[in-house]
Enzyme design. Structure first.
Site, PDB file in Angstrom:
ATOM      1  N   ASP A   7      75.890   7.925  78.165  1.00 46.94           N
ATOM      2  CA  ASP A   7      74.577   7.672  77.565  1.00 46.94           C
ATOM      3  C   ASP A   7      74.144   6.280  78.012  1.00 46.94           C
ATOM      4  O   ASP A   7      74.681   5.275  77.543  1.00 46.94           O
ATOM      5  CB  ASP A   7      74.698   7.770  76.039  1.00 46.94           C
ATOM      6  CG  ASP A   7      73.446   7.310  75.308  1.00 46.94           C
ATOM      7  OD1 ASP A   7      72.366   7.267  75.937  1.00 46.94           O
ATOM      8  OD2 ASP A   7      73.543   6.993  74.105  1.00 46.94           O
ATOM      9  N   GLY A   9      71.653   3.464  78.027  1.00 51.81           N
ATOM     10  CA  GLY A   9      70.514   2.882  77.332  1.00 51.81           C
ATOM     11  C   GLY A   9      70.095   1.566  77.943  1.00 51.81           C
ATOM     12  O   GLY A   9      70.679   1.087  78.918  1.00 51.81           O
ATOM     13  N   SER A  11      70.149  -1.545  76.626  1.00 53.96           N
ATOM     14  CA  SER A  11      71.007  -2.710  76.385  1.00 53.96           C
ATOM     15  C   SER A  11      72.490  -2.369  76.416  1.00 53.96           C
ATOM     16  O   SER A  11      73.311  -3.263  76.666  1.00 53.96           O
ATOM     17  CB  SER A  11      70.663  -3.353  75.027  1.00 53.96           C
ATOM     18  OG  SER A  11      70.833  -2.420  73.974  1.00 53.96           O
ATOM     19  N   LYS A  14      77.064   3.957  76.606  1.00 52.52           N
ATOM     20  CA  LYS A  14      78.097   4.567  75.767  1.00 52.52           C
ATOM     21  C   LYS A  14      78.765   5.675  76.569  1.00 52.52           C
ATOM     22  O   LYS A  14      78.086   6.415  77.287  1.00 52.52           O
ATOM     23  CB  LYS A  14      77.490   5.127  74.481  1.00 52.52           C
ATOM     24  CG  LYS A  14      76.843   4.057  73.619  1.00 52.52           C
ATOM     25  CD  LYS A  14      76.124   4.635  72.436  1.00 52.52           C
ATOM     26  CE  LYS A  14      75.390   3.551  71.658  1.00 52.52           C
ATOM     27  NZ  LYS A  14      74.599   4.098  70.544  1.00 52.52           N
ATOM     28  N   TYR A  99      56.847  16.878  71.344  1.00 48.85           N
ATOM     29  CA  TYR A  99      55.988  16.046  72.175  1.00 48.85           C
ATOM     30  C   TYR A  99      54.990  16.880  72.967  1.00 48.85           C
ATOM     31  O   TYR A  99      55.306  17.978  73.419  1.00 48.85           O
ATOM     32  CB  TYR A  99      56.846  15.224  73.149  1.00 48.85           C
ATOM     33  CG  TYR A  99      57.018  13.772  72.758  1.00 48.85           C
ATOM     34  CD1 TYR A  99      57.114  13.383  71.428  1.00 48.85           C
ATOM     35  CD2 TYR A  99      57.091  12.781  73.729  1.00 48.85           C
ATOM     36  CE1 TYR A  99      57.285  12.058  71.080  1.00 48.85           C
ATOM     37  CE2 TYR A  99      57.265  11.444  73.391  1.00 48.85           C
ATOM     38  CZ  TYR A  99      57.351  11.087  72.057  1.00 48.85           C
ATOM     39  OH  TYR A  99      57.516   9.770  71.724  1.00 48.85           O
ATOM     40  N   GLY A 106      62.332  10.627  74.986  1.00 48.49           N
ATOM     41  CA  GLY A 106      63.596  10.092  75.477  1.00 48.49           C
ATOM     42  C   GLY A 106      64.734  11.074  75.254  1.00 48.49           C
ATOM     43  O   GLY A 106      64.882  11.636  74.164  1.00 48.49           O
ATOM     44  N   ASP A 108      67.770  10.533  74.843  1.00 45.35           N
ATOM     45  CA  ASP A 108      68.660  10.107  73.761  1.00 45.35           C
ATOM     46  C   ASP A 108      68.141  10.587  72.415  1.00 45.35           C
ATOM     47  O   ASP A 108      68.920  11.010  71.549  1.00 45.35           O
ATOM     48  CB  ASP A 108      68.842   8.590  73.778  1.00 45.35           C
ATOM     49  CG  ASP A 108      67.523   7.818  73.752  1.00 45.35           C
ATOM     50  OD1 ASP A 108      66.458   8.402  74.063  1.00 45.35           O
ATOM     51  OD2 ASP A 108      67.567   6.615  73.420  1.00 45.35           O
ATOM     52  N   ARG A 109      66.824  10.571  72.237  1.00 43.77           N
ATOM     53  CA  ARG A 109      66.237  11.040  70.980  1.00 43.77           C
ATOM     54  C   ARG A 109      66.415  12.544  70.820  1.00 43.77           C
ATOM     55  O   ARG A 109      66.775  13.028  69.745  1.00 43.77           O
ATOM     56  CB  ARG A 109      64.756  10.659  70.918  1.00 43.77           C
ATOM     57  CG  ARG A 109      64.522   9.159  70.821  1.00 43.77           C
ATOM     58  CD  ARG A 109      63.068   8.795  71.054  1.00 43.77           C
ATOM     59  NE  ARG A 109      62.189   9.354  70.024  1.00 43.77           N
ATOM     60  CZ  ARG A 109      60.858   9.325  70.105  1.00 43.77           C
ATOM     61  NH1 ARG A 109      60.265   8.789  71.175  1.00 43.77           N
ATOM     62  NH2 ARG A 109      60.134   9.846  69.140  1.00 43.77           N
ATOM     63  N   THR A 181      64.610 -19.951  55.708  1.00 44.05           N
ATOM     64  CA  THR A 181      63.868 -19.219  56.745  1.00 44.05           C
ATOM     65  C   THR A 181      64.761 -18.260  57.518  1.00 44.05           C
ATOM     66  O   THR A 181      64.372 -17.120  57.796  1.00 44.05           O
ATOM     67  CB  THR A 181      63.203 -20.223  57.708  1.00 44.05           C
ATOM     68  OG1 THR A 181      62.306 -21.049  56.966  1.00 44.05           O
ATOM     69  CG2 THR A 181      62.413 -19.492  58.781  1.00 44.05           C
TER      70      THR A 181
END
Length: 250
Positions: A7, A9, A11, A14, A99, A106, A108-109, A181
């Site tokens: 997989d 992606g 970043s 996997k 879709y 995607g 992955d989705r 903050t």
């Protein structure tokens, strides 16, 4: 049959091994994305030479090909192994892609939806928390109702840093209410993601779709689990689970 599941992606990559229709959890590895990625060959080859390598990539083709070339360089014996490149179809089994242009969803989705659909036949939500947070819904019949895409935690932090570097310079653990903050930013970003999931669940219930099963995956999914007011399942293997189902044709 031995399959390697990759997989790819934006970043992270996997990887895992499947034997026949079983995903071997002990082979699961997450590694930084990149053309010269150090593939976890020891974990993958422990289960033997694959019969095929199944790839789901949301990155540009040139990056995907470079990552696979790095794999072949690291393990030249893999070059003859058949590659299966998954894309999002209009329909897989009873799961229907919602879709307008199915291939633009995607992979992955779609694979995560397929993985969740294999576990439940109720209305469901899949939230994948990575470099982006994607949230997708499907009804009990398997019709994908659509979804949302939000910036991930790190991308949101980077956006704040562009406004003022001091805003996101100091990482902090999120708290229920931020008292400085840094903790206010950490808590705000995380609670915003949890709130989006809760909002989608509420919309499904308003449509009369219930009970709603909620699945979390991705590197940031575990952190969202305790923030939700509903029961949810965190499954870091969900996309790979769906990839195996699609590759096996179940």
């Amino acid at each position: 049959m031995i399959r390697w599941l990759l997989d790819l992606g934006h970043s992270h990559y996997k990887a895992a091994v499947a034997q026949d229709r079983s995903l071997l959890a002990d082979s699961f590895t997450v590694l930084p994305a990149g053309n010269n990625v150090a593939w976890p060959l020891a974990a993958l080859q422990r289960h033997g030479t694959p019969d095929e390598i199944v790839v789901a990539a949301v990155i540009p083709a040139i990056e995907r090909d470079a990552a696979l070339a790095a794999l072949d360089t690291a393990a030249p014996a893999l070059r003859p192994v058949r590659r299966v490149h998954l894309t999002s179809p209009r329909r897989f089994g009873d799961l229907e892609n919602g879709y307008r242009e199915p291939g633009r969803l995607g992979i992955d989705r779609f694979a995560a939806l397929a993985g969740a659909r294999s576990l439940v036949k109720t209305p469901l939500i899949v939230a994948d928390a990575g470099s982006a947070l994607t949230i997708d819904a499907a009804d009990a019949a398997g019709c994908h109702l659509g979804g949302w895409i939000l910036p991930g935690i790190e991308r949101s932090r980077e956006a704040l840093a562009r406004l003022d570097p001091l805003l996101a310079a100091i990482p902090a653990e999120p708290t229920e209410f931020g008292l400085d903050t840094a903790s206010a930013i950490a808590g705000g970003l995380l609670h915003a993601q949890a709130g989006a999931i809760e909002r989608m669940r509420r919309l499904l219930k308003q449509r009369g779709l219930r009970p709603v099963s909620v699945f979390l995956t991705g590197g940031g999914g575990a952190a969202l689990l305790p923030l939700l007011s509903c029961e949810a399942v965190y499954d870091p293997l969900l996309v790979l689970r769906g990839m195996l189902i699609m590759a096996a044709g179940d």
